[in-house]
Motif scaffolding. Structure first.
Motif, PDB file in Angstrom:
ATOM      1  N   TYR A   4     -38.005 105.090  -1.924  1.00 27.84           N
ATOM      2  CA  TYR A   4     -37.394 105.796  -0.794  1.00 27.84           C
ATOM      3  C   TYR A   4     -37.396 104.894   0.428  1.00 27.84           C
ATOM      4  N   VAL A   5     -36.354 105.021   1.225  1.00 33.37           N
ATOM      5  CA  VAL A   5     -36.200 104.195   2.415  1.00 33.37           C
ATOM      6  C   VAL A   5     -36.780 104.920   3.622  1.00 33.37           C
ATOM      7  N   PRO A   6     -37.053 104.201   4.717  1.00 35.34           N
ATOM      8  CA  PRO A   6     -37.594 104.853   5.915  1.00 35.34           C
ATOM      9  C   PRO A   6     -36.699 105.996   6.394  1.00 35.34           C
ATOM     10  N   GLY A   7     -37.328 107.078   6.802  1.00 36.18           N
ATOM     11  CA  GLY A   7     -36.610 108.250   7.287  1.00 36.18           C
ATOM     12  C   GLY A   7     -36.434 109.322   6.244  1.00 36.18           C
ATOM     13  N   VAL A   8     -36.595 108.981   4.970  1.00 39.37           N
ATOM     14  CA  VAL A   8     -36.478 109.962   3.895  1.00 39.37           C
ATOM     15  C   VAL A   8     -37.864 110.499   3.569  1.00 39.37           C
ATOM     16  N   ASP A  67     -43.286 107.917  25.221  1.00 37.45           N
ATOM     17  CA  ASP A  67     -42.513 107.472  26.377  1.00 37.45           C
ATOM     18  C   ASP A  67     -41.009 107.411  26.088  1.00 37.45           C
ATOM     19  N   LEU A  68     -40.597 107.849  24.880  1.00 39.11           N
ATOM     20  CA  LEU A  68     -39.187 107.813  24.517  1.00 39.11           C
ATOM     21  C   LEU A  68     -38.688 109.208  24.136  1.00 39.11           C
ATOM     22  N   THR A  69     -37.393 109.374  24.194  1.00 38.39           N
ATOM     23  CA  THR A  69     -36.752 110.589  23.702  1.00 38.39           C
ATOM     24  C   THR A  69     -35.421 110.193  23.085  1.00 38.39           C
ATOM     25  N   TYR A  70     -34.705 111.164  22.530  1.00 33.96           N
ATOM     26  CA  TYR A  70     -33.405 110.837  21.937  1.00 33.96           C
ATOM     27  C   TYR A  70     -32.458 112.013  22.114  1.00 33.96           C
ATOM     28  N   THR A 102     -26.421 111.064  14.252  1.00 38.06           N
ATOM     29  CA  THR A 102     -26.777 109.820  14.938  1.00 38.06           C
ATOM     30  C   THR A 102     -27.216 110.153  16.364  1.00 38.06           C
ATOM     31  N   VAL A 103     -28.326 109.561  16.783  1.00 31.96           N
ATOM     32  CA  VAL A 103     -28.860 109.827  18.119  1.00 31.96           C
ATOM     33  C   VAL A 103     -29.068 108.509  18.845  1.00 31.96           C
ATOM     34  N   VAL A 104     -29.169 108.588  20.165  1.00 29.65           N
ATOM     35  CA  VAL A 104     -29.491 107.418  20.968  1.00 29.65           C
ATOM     36  C   VAL A 104     -30.934 107.565  21.459  1.00 29.65           C
ATOM     37  N   VAL A 105     -31.721 106.531  21.251  1.00 26.63           N
ATOM     38  CA  VAL A 105     -33.123 106.510  21.688  1.00 26.63           C
ATOM     39  C   VAL A 105     -33.193 105.853  23.063  1.00 26.63           C
ATOM     40  N   VAL A 106     -33.802 106.554  24.022  1.00 26.24           N
ATOM     41  CA  VAL A 106     -33.840 106.080  25.406  1.00 26.24           C
ATOM     42  C   VAL A 106     -35.227 106.343  25.994  1.00 26.24           C
ATOM     43  N   PRO A 107     -35.600 105.597  27.041  1.00 21.04           N
ATOM     44  CA  PRO A 107     -36.821 105.947  27.776  1.00 21.04           C
ATOM     45  C   PRO A 107     -36.670 107.320  28.417  1.00 21.04           C
ATOM     46  N   SER A 166     -33.526 110.924  11.675  1.00 20.85           N
ATOM     47  CA  SER A 166     -34.811 110.838  10.972  1.00 20.85           C
ATOM     48  C   SER A 166     -35.588 109.590  11.369  1.00 20.85           C
ATOM     49  N   LEU A 167     -34.886 108.501  11.690  1.00 22.44           N
ATOM     50  CA  LEU A 167     -35.585 107.288  12.121  1.00 22.44           C
ATOM     51  C   LEU A 167     -36.110 107.438  13.539  1.00 22.44           C
ATOM     52  N   ALA A 168     -35.385 108.167  14.388  1.00 17.57           N
ATOM     53  CA  ALA A 168     -35.894 108.433  15.738  1.00 17.57           C
ATOM     54  C   ALA A 168     -37.188 109.240  15.665  1.00 17.57           C
ATOM     55  N   ARG A 169     -37.250 110.167  14.713  1.00 17.54           N
ATOM     56  CA  ARG A 169     -38.472 110.955  14.538  1.00 17.54           C
ATOM     57  C   ARG A 169     -39.594 110.108  13.939  1.00 17.54           C
TER      58      ARG A 169
END
Length: 242
Positions: free
Chosen positions: A14-18, A158-161, A79-84, A149-152
């Motif tokens: 399994y790959v990351p996020g799964v 200190d980050l959000t998405y 798809t999400v954007v990861v930001v401070p 899933s990768l953002a999680r």
């Protein structure tokens, strides 16, 4: 792999996020004599692992090179954007690619999202992995677009998405070498597709149990003259002698 090889162990990559836990739980309940060996692998390495016999099946992030592989697409990720947390994007519920036009956006080497045009401004470097890119975002060096899933998975305080409405999406699939479609692989396919324990695919179906012959309704008992029997407790009328 045949059922008698490798000590009857089903090797699942399994790959990351799964998160394969829900399927593994069902497998363990149905096939307790065949343990699952989980193999964590980078998104870009799962195909090579399967072709080299390092796993019997795997969860991959599409697109992949499908040559010699069978693939069952399962679900699409947002798809999400990861930001401070102090970035202007954090104040919105959702954004578009155009909203990121003035920001530097990292494009990790292990990114599997198919971009026709990369969003935002090109960042000063291409991180080797998504995890490294997240660390650069935390340092304030730019933004990152990834499957949710990768953002999680790489979440930091200190980050959000935020969802990116018009961004292309990533898809998760189950894949395995076509010429190694064993009974165990078929069993796992059934679990992933939600088949019940009595379902079968590619197997000789069990012979159904013979149904008992239908019972016929009992007719009222009759005496020798063809008259119906008289219920108990009811007096019979006598016949007059001639």
């Amino acid at each position: 792999m045949t059922d008698g090889e490798t000590g009857r162990v089903f090797r699942l990559a399994y790959v990351p996020g799964v998160t394969p836990a829900k399927w593994v739980k069902i497998w363990t309940e149905r096939t307790p004599d065949v343990p699952v060996a989980l193999v964590a692998v980078a998104a870009g390495e799962v195909v090579g692992l399967l072709r080299n016999g390092g796993a019997d099946a795997g969860f991959a992030r599409l697109p992949i090179d499908r040559d010699g592989l069978s693939v069952i697409p399962l679900y699409v990720e947002t798809t999400v954007v990861v930001v401070p947390k102090d970035h202007a994007v954090a104040a919105a519920y959702e954004v578009t690619v155009a909203d990121l036009a003035d920001d530097e956006v990292f494009h990790a080497l292990d990114d599997t999202i198919e971009w026709q045009v990369r969003p935002g401004q090109r960042a000063f470097t291409r991180p080797a992995t998504t995890e490294e890119a997240v660390q650069l975002v935390a340092a304030g060096a730019g933004l990152l677009l990834v499957p949710q899933s990768l953002a999680r998975l790489y979440h930091r305080r200190d980050l959000t998405y935020r969802p990116v409405l018009d961004a292309p999406q990533s898809q998760i699939a189950l894949t395995w070498p076509t010429d190694a479609t064993t009974d165990l692989v078929e069993d796992f396919i059934g679990i992933v597709r939600g088949r019940t324990v009595n379902s079968s695919r590619g197997r000789t179906p069990a012979s159904p149990a013979e149904k008992p012959a239908p019972r016929q309704a009992q007719k009222p008992a009759q005496n020798g003259s063809g008259r119906r029997g008289v219920p108990a407790g009811r007096k019979r009328k006598g016949y007059r002698s001639r």
